[in-house]
Design a protein around this motif. Structure first.
Motif, short mmCIF file in Angstrom:
data_model
loop_
_atom_site.label_atom_id
_atom_site.label_comp_id
_atom_site.label_asym_id
_atom_site.label_seq_id
_atom_site.Cartn_x
_atom_site.Cartn_y
_atom_site.Cartn_z
N GLN A 111 0.83 -1.21 0.00
CA GLN A 111 0.00 0.00 0.00
C GLN A 111 0.86 1.26 0.00
N SER A 112 2.02 1.17 0.61
CA SER A 112 2.88 2.36 0.65
C SER A 112 3.34 2.73 -0.76
N ALA A 115 0.26 4.09 -2.66
CA ALA A 115 -0.10 5.44 -2.22
C ALA A 115 0.90 6.46 -2.75
N LEU A 218 -10.88 10.15 0.36
CA LEU A 218 -9.52 9.79 -0.01
C LEU A 218 -8.88 10.80 -0.95
N VAL A 242 -5.76 16.40 10.32
CA VAL A 242 -5.89 16.14 8.88
C VAL A 242 -4.62 15.49 8.36
N LYS A 244 -2.59 13.65 9.95
CA LYS A 244 -2.54 12.24 10.38
C LYS A 244 -3.32 11.38 9.41
N ARG A 245 -4.46 11.90 8.98
CA ARG A 245 -5.30 11.16 8.03
C ARG A 245 -4.56 11.01 6.69
N THR A 247 -1.38 11.02 6.20
CA THR A 247 -0.25 10.11 6.37
C THR A 247 -0.74 8.68 6.53
N ARG A 248 -1.94 8.49 7.03
CA ARG A 248 -2.50 7.14 7.16
C ARG A 248 -2.82 6.57 5.79
N TYR A 249 -3.39 7.40 4.92
CA TYR A 249 -3.75 6.90 3.60
C TYR A 249 -2.55 6.86 2.67
N PHE A 250 -1.61 7.76 2.91
CA PHE A 250 -0.45 7.85 2.04
C PHE A 250 0.80 7.75 2.89
N PRO A 251 1.08 6.53 3.34
CA PRO A 251 2.16 6.39 4.32
C PRO A 251 3.55 6.52 3.71
N ALA A 252 4.50 6.65 4.59
CA ALA A 252 5.92 6.55 4.23
C ALA A 252 6.38 7.59 3.23
N GLN A 279 6.80 3.77 12.39
CA GLN A 279 6.64 3.90 10.94
C GLN A 279 7.96 4.28 10.30
N LEU B 5 -12.71 14.37 11.04
CA LEU B 5 -11.77 14.89 10.04
C LEU B 5 -10.87 15.95 10.66
N LEU B 11 -6.45 7.75 14.22
CA LEU B 11 -5.71 7.33 13.04
C LEU B 11 -4.23 7.45 13.32
N PHE B 12 -3.56 6.38 13.12
CA PHE B 12 -2.11 6.43 13.25
C PHE B 12 -1.48 5.89 11.98
N PRO B 13 -0.64 6.70 11.39
CA PRO B 13 0.00 6.25 10.15
C PRO B 13 1.12 5.29 10.46
N LEU B 14 0.83 4.23 11.15
CA LEU B 14 1.93 3.42 11.63
C LEU B 14 1.88 1.98 11.20
N ASP B 18 1.39 -1.73 5.82
CA ASP B 18 1.38 -0.94 4.59
C ASP B 18 2.61 -1.17 3.74
N PHE B 19 3.64 -1.71 4.33
CA PHE B 19 4.88 -1.92 3.60
C PHE B 19 5.01 -3.36 3.10
N ARG B 81 -4.81 -8.31 2.54
CA ARG B 81 -4.48 -7.20 3.43
C ARG B 81 -5.32 -7.20 4.71
N ARG B 131 -6.15 -7.66 -5.93
CA ARG B 131 -5.29 -6.55 -5.50
C ARG B 131 -5.25 -5.46 -6.59
N PHE B 138 -8.40 2.63 -5.63
CA PHE B 138 -7.70 3.60 -4.79
C PHE B 138 -7.19 4.77 -5.63
#
Lengths: 456, 145
Positions: A111-112, A115, A218, A242, A244-245, A247-252, A279, B5, B11-14, B18-19, B81, B131, B138
């Motif tokens: 996903q990274s 994204a 999204l 915002v 955080k959101r 970065t959650r959808y578009f990580p790394a 992360q 929002l 939400l944590f981008p962690l 995802d990798f 996933r 996928r 997406f």
């Protein structure tokens, strides 16, 4: 032949005609992928002499610059480089997007990666192993969308041109017209928001981004537009939520991660930083800027946790920061000073061991070593060690601070004052600091008593 | 207004998930010559293209020839996933119908499926198709056209 099949065949013919006129670059380190894709494209109508395959990022970059292909297919993983790095070069070489395509053809399903591709606005993301029919369908649809855009897209493009030509009022009217043309006009709301931002109406811009997101949460452009509007308005807490959101959808995205860290510290969201550190560990290409930001953020969080009484977590984070800092001695120093300040000299000693061996003779290292000695060893050893450093010409403010304070605690007031005078000559702007240390540090009665006994 | 929002959210981008990428491990035994490719990941075959009843692989050179039968095993990890522990395994017997030499002692071969379990084959293809569909959706959502 039925009407549908007839239409499909006409579409295939048009697509073949389109491909036949295009210079195509295929960049992939895997030979079988290059060959397979090349054959597939020739089978779909591309001309063999216009299809070039390369096996490395550097060769691809050179080819792009010289030959400016219309269509690029590349693997995400190109050795030490990412195929997406070619995208910006491609857009520079071919700024007119109408008859160009940038396609990732990759085995990377993470996903990274997806994204990141979405953020950079690739035209297609095709997974390997692919089916040739699926590839054909995806390509021909993408080409059709570009060559025969919907009325909605045409109107958006018209609005964009007016915006670029600094005609915001005309642009607004066009984007408002576009909104009637789609059941989910998120992009129209985004551009309307952008137009208002150009006109300095940030609040109205924000409302438009929010409206756009109601149709599609999204939407990358609306999310980033909203974030920027909130920052402009000084609404850092909302901007952080915002972000955080996003970065959650578009990580790394390392740049984004740096922004998140900065905002997390600014808004006091220290506990989030531990999650961001996790992360960070997964980010493959850690830029020096990102490393610095994460170190700074993790150190601040570690201090916060220790102050809160969360000793185990705080110390763990300090050591994590030290590990991440590597040879960045300014961070190692900051960690050691903080640990000593918070009464964890043994932990500071562990961090000191992380200094590169070649820096153990540096003033910084020796000063930190003396500081730790002052907390872990006897006063007499500290004073003796400090004096030795001064004899050797290790003139560092920290060395002087430690020895002045240690001398004062040992009851050696004259010595402390003399050292303070000497330090003040070298660093006159810190005169008061050294003088206060000499005169206001309390004598350690146990040391003085024992020293007197020894003298007797 | 979208709940959560602008306000604080969980939400944590962690997610290290995802990798994670689908991992594919392909091995084969040449049942005609009774040999296998050398061991080591640099020699591993790689599936590069799929069709209804055949697929293309990159293999080490001189491990098979046209007309040879191969017993191929493909194992997929990280296929879902929602549940990264799920795995998919596909085993088949296939005949080499085409060969093309490649640089660095590799060859591109096309094999036609001879004996295989239909459901396993469908499950295997479905992993990538599903996928791909997720990715297309997406990208479409992100662009907002």
């Amino acid at each position: 032949m039925n009407a549908t099949r007839k239409k499909e065949m006409e579409a295939e013919k048009e697509f073949a005609a389109f491909l036949s006129k295009k210079r195509i670059l295929i960049a992939d380190t895997q030979a079988a992928s290059r060959v397979g894709l090349s054959r597939a494209l020739i089978g779909l109508g591309a001309r063999a002499n216009l299809v070039v395959t390369v096996d490395s990022y550097d060769v691809a970059r050179e080819f792009l610059g010289i030959h400016k292909p219309h269509i690029v297919f590349c693997e995400y993983d190109l050795g030490l480089n990412c195929g997406l790095q070619l995208l910006s070069l491609f857009r520079e070489a071919r700024p007119d997007e109408k008859d160009t395509l940038f396609v990732l053809v990759t085995g990377n399903t993470s996903q990274s990666a997806v994204a990141e591709a979405a953020e950079k606005d690739v035209d297609l993301y095709i997974l390997k192993p692919y089916n040739v029919d699926t590839l054909r369908h995806a390509l021909s649809t993408a080409v059709k969308d570009k060559l025969e855009p919907t009325d909605y897209v045409k109107t958006i493009l018209e609005g964009k041109q007016l915006l670029s030509a600094s005609k915001p009022h005309e642009a607004m009217a066009v984007f408002e017209r576009a909104m009637q043309m789609s059941p989910k006009p998120t992009l129209a709301y985004y551009y309307l928001g952008e137009t208002h931002r150009v006109n300095k109406s940030v609040q109205i811009a924000k409302m438009n981004y929010l409206r756009g997101l109601e149709y599609n949460i999204l939407h990358y452009k609306c999310l980033t537009g909203l974030y920027e509007a909130l920052m402009e308005q000084g609404q850092t807490k909302e901007a952080y939520n915002v972000l955080k959101r996003i970065t959650r959808y578009f990580p790394a995205n390392p740049t984004r991660l740096s922004q998140v860290l900065r905002l997390a510290v600014m808004t006091g969201e220290y506990e989030d930083i531990e999650h961001y550190y996790e992360q960070f560990l997964n980010v493959e290409k850690k830029s020096p800027e990102l490393v610095r930001h994460i170190c700074a953020a993790v150190i601040v969080t570690a201090k916060y946790l220790l102050k809160k009484g969360e000793i185990t977590r705080g110390l763990k984070l300090f050591h994590a920061a030290a590990l991440t800092a590597g040879t960045l001695t300014q961070f190692l120093s900051e960690i050691i000073l903080s640990l000593v300040d918070m009464n964890f000299p043994e932990e500071a000693e562990k961090v000191l061991k992380r200094f590169p061996p070649e820096l153990e003779s540096s003033r910084l290292y020796r000063g930190l070593d003396l500081l730790i000695t002052s907390k872990l060893s006897s006063l007499s050893l500290t004073v003796s060690k400090g004096r030795q450093l001064i004899r050797e010409g290790v003139y560092d403010p920290l060395v002087f601070r430690v020895i002045i304070e240690s001398s004062a605690r040992a009851g050696l007031k004259h010595s402390a004052e003399a050292l303070a005078d000497r330090a003040a000559k070298i660093w006159p702007d810190r005169k008061m600091e050294f003088s206060d240390l000499a005169t206001q540090t309390e004598t350690d009665p146990s040391y003085v008593k024992n020293a007197s006994k020894s003298a007797e | 207004m979208i709940p959560g929002l602008l306000e604080n959210n969980n939400l944590f981008p962690l997610s290290s998930d995802d990798f994670k990428s689908i991992e594919m491990k392909t091995t084969f035994v040449n049942t005609t010559s009774r040999t296998s490719p050398p061991k080591g990941s640099e020699h591993d075959p790689v599936v590069v293209q799929l069709s209804d009843r055949s697929f293309a692989l990159e293999v080490p050179a001189k491990t098979c020839a046209g007309g040879h039968n191969l017993m191929i095993t493909i194992e997929l990890k990280n296929v879902n996933r929602e549940d990264f522990s799920k795995k998919v395994r596909f085993v088949c017997t296939a005949k080499v119908v085409s060969m093309l030499p490649l640089p660095k002692d590799r060859e591109r071969i096309i094999v036609n499926l001879m004996q295989f379990d239909e459901k396993s084959w469908n499950d295997f293809r479905e992993v990538f198709e599903a996928r791909q569909k997720e990715i297309n959706q997406f990208l479409e959502a992100c662009k907002g056209f």
